[in-house]
Design a protein around this motif. Sequence first.
Motif, PDB file in Angstrom:
ATOM      1  N   PRO A 326     -31.010 -34.740 -50.293  1.00  0.00           N
ATOM      2  CA  PRO A 326     -31.266 -33.372 -50.780  1.00  0.00           C
ATOM      3  C   PRO A 326     -31.379 -32.326 -49.679  1.00  0.00           C
ATOM      4  CG  PRO A 326     -32.672 -34.949 -51.917  1.00  0.00           C
ATOM      5  CD  PRO A 326     -32.006 -35.693 -50.809  1.00  0.00           C
ATOM      6  N   ALA A 327     -31.668 -32.763 -48.445  1.00  0.00           N
ATOM      7  CA  ALA A 327     -31.821 -31.814 -47.334  1.00  0.00           C
ATOM      8  C   ALA A 327     -30.534 -31.598 -46.560  1.00  0.00           C
ATOM      9  CB  ALA A 327     -32.910 -32.318 -46.379  1.00  0.00           C
ATOM     10  N   THR A 328     -29.427 -32.195 -47.002  1.00  0.00           N
ATOM     11  CA  THR A 328     -28.180 -32.154 -46.233  1.00  0.00           C
ATOM     12  C   THR A 328     -27.271 -30.983 -46.582  1.00  0.00           C
ATOM     13  OG1 THR A 328     -27.093 -33.580 -47.850  1.00  0.00           O
ATOM     14  CG2 THR A 328     -28.164 -34.653 -45.966  1.00  0.00           C
ATOM     15  N   ASN A 329     -27.682 -30.126 -47.538  1.00  0.00           N
ATOM     16  CA  ASN A 329     -26.840 -29.019 -48.023  1.00  0.00           C
ATOM     17  C   ASN A 329     -25.620 -29.515 -48.791  1.00  0.00           C
ATOM     18  OD1 ASN A 329     -27.993 -26.410 -46.534  1.00  0.00           O
ATOM     19  ND2 ASN A 329     -27.955 -28.067 -45.043  1.00  0.00           N
ATOM     20  N   LEU A 330     -25.639 -30.782 -49.186  1.00  0.00           N
ATOM     21  CA  LEU A 330     -24.495 -31.364 -49.878  1.00  0.00           C
ATOM     22  C   LEU A 330     -24.373 -30.823 -51.298  1.00  0.00           C
ATOM     23  CD1 LEU A 330     -22.192 -33.456 -49.710  1.00  0.00           C
ATOM     24  CD2 LEU A 330     -23.806 -35.169 -50.576  1.00  0.00           C
ATOM     25  N   PHE A 331     -25.502 -30.736 -52.012  1.00  0.00           N
ATOM     26  CA  PHE A 331     -25.484 -30.291 -53.407  1.00  0.00           C
ATOM     27  C   PHE A 331     -25.828 -28.807 -53.544  1.00  0.00           C
ATOM     28  CE2 PHE A 331     -26.593 -34.856 -53.553  1.00  0.00           C
ATOM     29  CZ  PHE A 331     -25.452 -35.295 -54.209  1.00  0.00           C
ATOM     30  N   PHE A 332     -26.706 -28.325 -52.681  1.00  0.00           N
ATOM     31  CA  PHE A 332     -27.060 -26.900 -52.671  1.00  0.00           C
ATOM     32  C   PHE A 332     -27.627 -26.585 -51.292  1.00  0.00           C
ATOM     33  CE2 PHE A 332     -30.465 -29.382 -54.662  1.00  0.00           C
ATOM     34  CZ  PHE A 332     -31.510 -29.148 -53.777  1.00  0.00           C
ATOM     35  N   TYR A 333     -27.545 -25.296 -50.922  1.00  0.00           N
ATOM     36  CA  TYR A 333     -28.065 -24.886 -49.623  1.00  0.00           C
ATOM     37  C   TYR A 333     -29.592 -24.927 -49.648  1.00  0.00           C
ATOM     38  CZ  TYR A 333     -23.348 -23.234 -48.608  1.00  0.00           C
ATOM     39  OH  TYR A 333     -22.008 -23.163 -48.408  1.00  0.00           O
ATOM     40  N   VAL A 334     -30.177 -25.382 -48.541  1.00  0.00           N
ATOM     41  CA  VAL A 334     -31.632 -25.480 -48.435  1.00  0.00           C
ATOM     42  C   VAL A 334     -32.152 -24.351 -47.546  1.00  0.00           C
ATOM     43  CG1 VAL A 334     -31.641 -27.948 -48.847  1.00  0.00           C
ATOM     44  CG2 VAL A 334     -31.453 -27.116 -46.499  1.00  0.00           C
TER      45      VAL A 334
END
Length: 755
Positions: A326-334
């Motif tokens: 979830p912190a990798t910006n894969l699904f959405f920018y963090v």
Amino acid sequence: MDPWGYHLVNVLLHAAVTGLFTNFSRILFGDGYWTLIAGLLFASHPIHTEAVAGIVGRADIGACLFFLLSLMCYVKHCSTRGSSPSTWGWILGAGLCAGCSMLWKEQGVTVLAISAVYDIFVFHRLKMHQIISALYKRKNLTLFFSIGLLTSWGTALLGVRLYWMGNKPPSFSNSDNPAADSDSFLTRTLTFFYLPTKNLWLLLCPDTLSFDWSMDAVPLLKAVSDWRNLHTVAFYAGLLLLAYFSLKGSSNERECNGKTVMNGKQNANGHSCHPEMEYKTLEAKSSFASKEENGLKKHEIQKLQLPSTENIVILSLSLLIVPFVPATNLFFYVGFVIAERVLYVPSMGFCLLVTVGVRALYVKAQKRFLKNLVFCSTAALIVFYGLKTVVRNGDWQNEEMLYRSGIKVNPAKAWGNLGNVLKSQSKISEAESAYRNALYYRSNMADMLYNLGLLLQENSRFSEALHYYKLAIGSRPTLASAYLNTGIILMNQGKTEEARRTFVKCSEIPDENLKDPHAHKSSVTSCLYNLGKLFHEQGHYEEALTVYKEAIQKMPRQFAPQSLYNMMGEAYMRMSRLPEAEHWYVESLRSKSDHIPAHLTYGKLLALTGRKSEAEKYFMKAIQLDPTKGNCYMHYGQFLLEESRLIEAAEMAKKAAELDNTEFDVVFNAAHMLRQASLNEEAEKYYEMAAGLRPNYPAALMNLGAILHLNGKLKEAEENYLLALQLKPDDVITQSNLRKLWNIMEKQGLKTSKT
């Protein structure tokens, strides 16, 4: 505001998590010293300092606590599946704990994926091709039923969380994640691929840690030629090779509690360990045998056996990677570049990976010297991690030390935060220097430009403050607080038209994509309030009311409205619309019962409408609320004067002037009241004081001349009349008073300045 209790609770939670993690490690390594090493690595790792030392990090610790509880419940479900009716109670517990973990922090839901990995690759020891075969042949349906439950529950949790977010991903400030704001697809891709490499390096070598990795702490990778791409390639190549060989599981060697066993020999603890071919046979029997046949024996075998190195590596990689996804910006920018507390859960996978790697080296080493070297090196690593944690805890003792420790990594943000701390400590010159250092590293930081402007404004350096407010607006045109303070300075400088334009522009800022919408709305409301005051002071009461009403419509719930309501009442009162005025005065007092200006203005309205005794109560109440405020005595004195209670009025006037002897309006009005009470000697004293406060104000000099005239000090009176006329030559009253004075002086034979 004492952090001691918060820190204690976090430390206790970390201890609980460490205990659970160590207990989980026993399932993988047995009761030997490898379990102890895994637990010590986790307990001492410096990357955990932010999560434990900072109160916001409690979310990560709590998520990890329930993450492990969920995983342990699922492990229990696996070991009792098919042999005990309580097995479905354990999977229910796993699901509930997973939900609790997600309520602490969203990444907690990933425990369901880790549980599935444990079930397939550790408990059942399946290879990739065996999973497909099992699905095709519909073997071991209880395994896939459990996986189906995990998948369904995870989907439900994610669906509910997405619904609560309004079915859209979270939004963050661009400065918090510069790569996300980049227009270049190449830059975004290279940077996002590199960031996991940087995070792994922090786990491997936590030498440089920081409270904030945003902005330019990790420079963007803008080209393929950037040498850091080599780190990225090495990282992913190593990860893929490790995963490939672990999934392939080609080794014929097994390790049990640190003992090397070949060809099915027994380990030191009496646990049977088998070569690869025997494991395949055993797995086939234990995984696909009917549940009715030898169920108890099957589970006893599985309890005795410890997972192979390959099994542990697969689980460790999953624990390292999946919670970090979830912190990798894969699904959405963090909203961050790197956040050390986010690594709290993935660090479990890292600690297991290091432990299994060290164990493999220890087992492979043939000589006792090499075995001792491996063991001592691991002990040294734990000691150094512990020492680094102690040092890093020192950085978290207070804000100033924390921000100073971050200067090396993120100088712009660290200097800016340090400036705020120094300002709160009244170290003004040091704070100013810190703000300027922050702007040296990043000149377009709107917040820092604004903070520097605010510091300068509070120290009466208005021209410099105005310059920085305008730079802040140029850097971030939606920064309403900068417009507000710009307008206030312009209004105080008499630049009313420019101030009006500034306030109007602030009120027209759209409410979309703002960093802090509540603070923005408060600043916009304050801008409208000041714009209304500007119209009010110019006598445009209708326009003032229109602006006040707009402010009321736009004001957020947390805005304190008492001053706005009071000014509404003032505008209505000036327009002689007394019922409306009274309504808003009452509203002001209802919103804040101790609002002094509303007591004074409402008292004036009550006096005007003949409710004298009620009015006097409000004036006296204002004095009770703040006995040190001269303005309260001044208004009460004016009321007493109008009631012809001259001696009491004079006392109030003197009290007001003594308390606010640097406030021109208070001192000037006190002199007026004393003059009206025929106390001319005392009036002279306060007129002189008022003229000293504003030596270039014609009315002050003219009134001082008039009281001197009345007190028979003709020469001094002439001097002040003449000074007043130099500042305002066409003042009719001063000219008339001067002519009268000259007539008296000529009759007395005194020399005048008249030519």
